[in-house]
Structures are given as structure tokens and as C-alpha cells.
Enzyme design. Structure first.
Site, PDB file in Angstrom:
ATOM      1  N   HIS A 159     -13.186   5.525  -0.384  1.00 24.47           N
ATOM      2  CA  HIS A 159     -13.548   4.675   0.769  1.00 24.47           C
ATOM      3  C   HIS A 159     -12.812   3.332   0.705  1.00 24.47           C
ATOM      4  CE1 HIS A 159     -17.064   7.406   1.289  1.00 24.47           C
ATOM      5  NE2 HIS A 159     -17.047   7.382  -0.037  1.00 24.47           N
ATOM      6  N   SER A 280      11.737 -11.765   8.097  1.00 22.86           N
ATOM      7  CA  SER A 280      11.273 -12.039   9.458  1.00 22.86           C
ATOM      8  C   SER A 280      12.258 -12.995  10.117  1.00 22.86           C
ATOM      9  CB  SER A 280       9.887 -12.679   9.398  1.00 22.86           C
ATOM     10  OG  SER A 280       9.652 -13.438  10.562  1.00 22.86           O
ATOM     11  N   LYS A 286       8.658 -14.524   4.749  1.00 18.06           N
ATOM     12  CA  LYS A 286       8.271 -13.122   4.785  1.00 18.06           C
ATOM     13  C   LYS A 286       9.216 -12.183   4.063  1.00 18.06           C
ATOM     14  CE  LYS A 286       5.244 -11.463   6.673  1.00 18.06           C
ATOM     15  NZ  LYS A 286       5.034 -11.094   8.079  1.00 18.06           N
ATOM     16  N   GLU A 293       6.599   1.282   6.342  1.00 12.26           N
ATOM     17  CA  GLU A 293       5.999   1.185   7.678  1.00 12.26           C
ATOM     18  C   GLU A 293       6.680   2.143   8.644  1.00 12.26           C
ATOM     19  OE1 GLU A 293       4.717  -3.179   8.784  1.00 12.26           O
ATOM     20  OE2 GLU A 293       6.594  -3.221   7.674  1.00 12.26           O
TER      21      GLU A 293
END
Ligand code: ARG
Length: 461
Positions: A159, A280, A286, A293
Site C-alpha cells: 500500500h 527544466s 531541476k 516517465e
């Protein structure tokens, strides 16, 4: 092009509408089957010679013509023509133009219906092997990580809540298993791919004296298909293949999700190499995990491809229907997507670093040895349900007093159960917990070391 010059133009008096030619053409994507189409034609022509259906001289002209055409395609000088619809007719027309009447005999006892089925099987047979090699690379990366970090601990989750401590290597070998099943599935589906369809002709077989077994041997198929009608309408093997690929993609996607999560400041479990991240355009600080992804994001198209394929098949009457031409794009896109995903994942893993200090620290909080403590009571003859409740209360006490289980003194522990003795401290530690899980498939160092050795043996490392 007039219909008289088309290979099927005989019965037509009017020219095909340009819109129809554009709508029905598949050459933009089935051109990638040129090698398989030519290999199939070479074997077919050889059989026609052996059966006396064409002369040896015609066979030789066809052979040479096809070799030339293959070279032209490879050199990028072949003129693919959309008005010739597909790869089969582009090649056959080029052959007729090149060698004349002998070329016109190649399609004897053959239909495009069994021809495309053959091309696709030959293609998927090769792709199955390539994907297997890529899966081996990914498995190898996991086994190397498991070896490198043997002994390091980390929190295990259910979980996505801290559950029980684990060895990092156990987690790596979980993925080794998943990608191992993917290999088995491909191998199994290859059995159904590897059957020769040629000779089914349009749908009913042929009255000409062909030798299917000979063609099967030429092309390395262990069997020939049994029923001509089933053969030309069958794309089950493609569905199986795409569905095996979908599971590979899902495994890649689940791994990607973990990598994205683990590389956040919040988790900080892993460091992805700079060369495998991007920045970024606005936020200078970043370092983004774009590779995992994108892999995760590409799952949608792979699942979509599987849906396209099975939906396309759903309402088809036997035997061949033109709908079947719609099989290629989903199949090709699946192969491209999954192959790329596997290749980049193997590289990403080879450049992955675990922050072992941080992982170890994360196992120290979250009461992750509570189950061990309950098991300790079970060993002291307390029924498990009762033990569960006792330790539940102990954890509540810890939460209230902002303590970990390891912070409790013997006297504090004994408030919850008098059977608790000083030996309790052995099971309360993360190391003790991990080491106790010696059941087959468990996370103890003994089991994991065995599993690692077995994996290395399997991969020949
Ligand atoms: N391009 C077709 C396909 O991919 C080949 C078979 C066409 N057969 C036919 N009878 N029109 O399915």
C-alpha cells in the site's frame, strides 16, 4: 497507373479512384516486411521449380531478380509506389518489370492472403528473438545491481506504506523474475508463430501440386498449418505476441514508477546518472527523471495497440478480410516502443546508484519489525491473532510516546506481554528481521544469495 497494368487489373474497366488508392495502400508501413517477403518468395520459387511448375531457368531469373530488388531497397533506390498497395505487389511488379514473363509466374499457387500471413510470422519470429535478447540485458542489469548491493537493507512497502525491511538485492531479483516470465511467454508464443501458412492460398488451398513441407524446411518452420481457412484468417499469434509485449511494457512501467518515486527528495533512495536525466527550461535546480516517465507514459499506446488488434478481429467472419491489414501498425508500434523501452532501461539500470545510507536510515522508523515481534510471541506459544493485537497496542504506545520499537526497554515491552524475555532484542533489529525470513523465496541473506547465484547461472554470468 491504369488498371490494366495492375497485377489484379484484368476484370476492371475503370481506373481506381485516387482516393481509393490512397485509402487502401499499406506500403507506407508494410514496407518494413520487404526482407521477409523476399525470403518467402525465394523459398516459394524454389518449390515451384522442384515441383515442375516453373522451369529451373525461370526459377534462377526470379532468384536473381529478387536479390537485385532486395539490394535496391537496402540502398534506398527502390521506387515504392502507393498505387501498388502493399509490399507484396510492389516487389512482384518490380520483378515482372525487371525479368519479364518469368516474374509473372512467381505468384503461382499463392495468394497475398497466405503471403502476408507468412511475412508477419517470419517477422515476429525474428522480433521474438530480439526482444528476448533485450530482456536478457535488463535481467543482467538487475542481477548486477543485486550482486553489487548484496547485504544492503531497505524498507519494503505494501500500500506504499512501510511494511517490513528487505534486502535491496531481493527487490532487484523480483524484477529479474518478472522479466524472466516475459521471456517464457515470448518463447511459448513463438511456438504458434513458427508454423508455415504458405500453401493455404486464398482460403481453400490449391489444386496445383505444391510441396508445403519443402517450403517449411526451407524457411525453418517445424510445422505447416492444418486448415487453409483458419490459416488466412488467423492473427491469434499476433495477439499473443502483442499481449506478451504489453506485459513487458507494464513491467517496465511499474519499474519506472519506482524509479521516479525513489529519485524524489522525499525518498532519495537512488541517484539516476546525470547523463540519463534532463533539466527544466525554467527551473535551474531541476534534474528530471524523464526516461522512466516516458516509459511509463508509453504504456498507453502499447495497451491501446492490443485493444486495436483484438477489436479489429472481433467481428470478422472466416476467412481473410481486408480488416486484417489493420494488424500491422499496432504490431509494429508495439515492437518499436517495447524494444526502445527495454534497451534504455538496461542502460539506465547500469548507471543507477542506491543511496545505501539513506535506505538503511529509512528502515529504522515505521515500526517495520512489528511482525517479527508478533512472530516472536507466536514462538512463545501465543496464538497469532492475540500476538497481533498485543503488538498493535505496543505500536500505539510507541506512536503516542514518539518512540520506535527498538527504543523500548525490556520492562516497557513486558507491560504488553510477560512472555517477553531479553532475547526479544535479537528479533527487534532490522538485520535480525531480514535474516529470519528464510522461507523459500524470502528476503534473508541466505535465500537471496542462493537466488542470486541461480540467476547468475541462468544468465551465464
Ligand atoms: N496488404 C494486405 C494485408 O496486409 C495483403 C493481403 C491483401 N489481400 C487481398 N486479398 N487484398 O492484409
Amino acid at each position: 497507373m491504369t488498371n490494366k497494368s495492375k497485377l489484379w487489373g484484368g476484370r476492371f474497366t475503370e481506373k481506381t479512384a485516387a482516393s481509393v488508392e490512397a485509402f487502401t495502400a499499406s506500403i507506407q508501413y508494410d514496407g518494413r516486411l520487404y526482407k521477409q517477403d523476399i525470403a518467402g518468395s525465394q523459398a516459394h520459387a524454389k518449390m515451384l521449380v522442384k515441383q515442375g511448375l516453373i522451369t529451373a531457368e525461370e526459377g534462377e531469373q526470379i532468384r536473381r531478380g529478387l536479390v537485385d530488388i532486395e539490394q535496391e531497397i537496402e540502398q534506398g533506390v527502390f521506387d515504392f509506389r502507393p498505387e501498388l498497395e502493399d509490399i507484396h505487389m510492389n516487389i512482384e511488379k518490380a520483378l515482372v518489370d525487371k525479368i519479364g514473363p518469368a516474374g509473372a509466374r512467381l505468384h503461382t499457387a499463392r495468394s497475398r492472403n497466405d503471403q502476408i500471413n507468412l511475412d508477419l510470422r517470419l517477422y515476429l519470429r525474428e522480433e521474438t528473438e530480439k526482444l528476448t535478447a533485450l530482456l536478457v540485458d535488463v535481467q543482467t542489469s538487475f542481477v548486477k545491481l543485486a550482486g553489487k548491493y548484496l547485504g544492503a537493507v531497505m524498507p519494503g512497502y505494501t500500500h506504499l506504506q512501510r511494511a517490513q525491511p528487505l534486502l535491496v538485492s531481493h527487490h532487484m531479483l523480483a524484477y529479474y523474475e518478472m522479466f524472466g516470465r516475459d521471456r517464457e511467454r515470448l518463447l511459448d508464443c513463438a511456438k504458434r508463430i513458427n508454423v508455415l501458412p504458405l500453401g493455404a492460398a486464398a482460403l481453400a488451398g490449391t489444386g496445383l501440386p505444391i510441396d508445403r513441407e519443402f517450403v517449411a524446411k526451407e524457411l525453418g518452420f517445424p510445422k505447416v498449418t492444418a486448415n487453409s481457412m483458419d490459416t488466412v484468417g488467423d492473427r491469434d499469434f499476433a495477439v499473443e505476441f502483442v499481449s506478451a509485449c504489453t506485459l513487458i511494457q507494464l513491467h517496465l512501467s511499474r519499474l519506472s514508477e519506482e524509479l521516479v518515486l525513489w529519485s524524489t527528495a522525499e525518498f532519495n533512495f537512488v541517484e539516476l546518472a546525470d547523463s540519463f536525466c534532463t533539466g527544466s527550461s525554467i527551473m535551474p535546480q531541476k534534474k528530471n527523471p524523464d526516461i522512466p516517465e516516458l516509459i511509463r507514459g508509453k504504456s498507453g499506446r502499447v495497451v491501446g495497440n492490443l485493444m486495436s488488434l483484438i477489436t479489429m478481429l472481433k467481428g470478422l467472419p472466416l476467412t481473410y478480410n481486408r480488416d486484417l491489414q489493420e494488424d500491422k501498425e499496432p504490431v509494429f508500434d508495439t515492437i518499436d516502443t517495447v524494444s526502445q523501452g527495454l534497451a534504455i532501461t538496461a542502460e539506465l539500470l547500469a548507471n543507477l546508484k542506491f543511496n545505501t545510507g539513506r535506505l538503511e536510515e529509512a528502515t529504522r522508523t515505521g515500526y517495520m519489525t512489528a511482525t517479527d515481534l508478533a512472530d516472536y510471541l507466536v514462538m512463545k506459544n501465543i496464538p497469532f491473532r492475540q500476538a497481533h493485537s498485543i503488538i498493535g497496542k505496543t505500536v500505539a504506545h510507541c506512536v503516542e510516546n514518539k518512540k520506535e520499537l527498538t527504543d523500548l526497554s525490556l520492562a516497557e515491552l513486558q507491560q504488553f506481554s510477560e512472555v517477553i524475555e531479553p532475547d526479544v532484542f535479537e528479533v527487534l533489529t532490522v538485520e535480525g528481521s531480514v535474516d529470519s525470513r528464510r522461507s523459500i523465496g524470502g528476503t534473508s541473506i541466505i535465500r537471496v544469495t542462493e537466488a542470486l547465484a541461480e540467476a547468475e547461472r541462468n544468465l551465464g554470468l
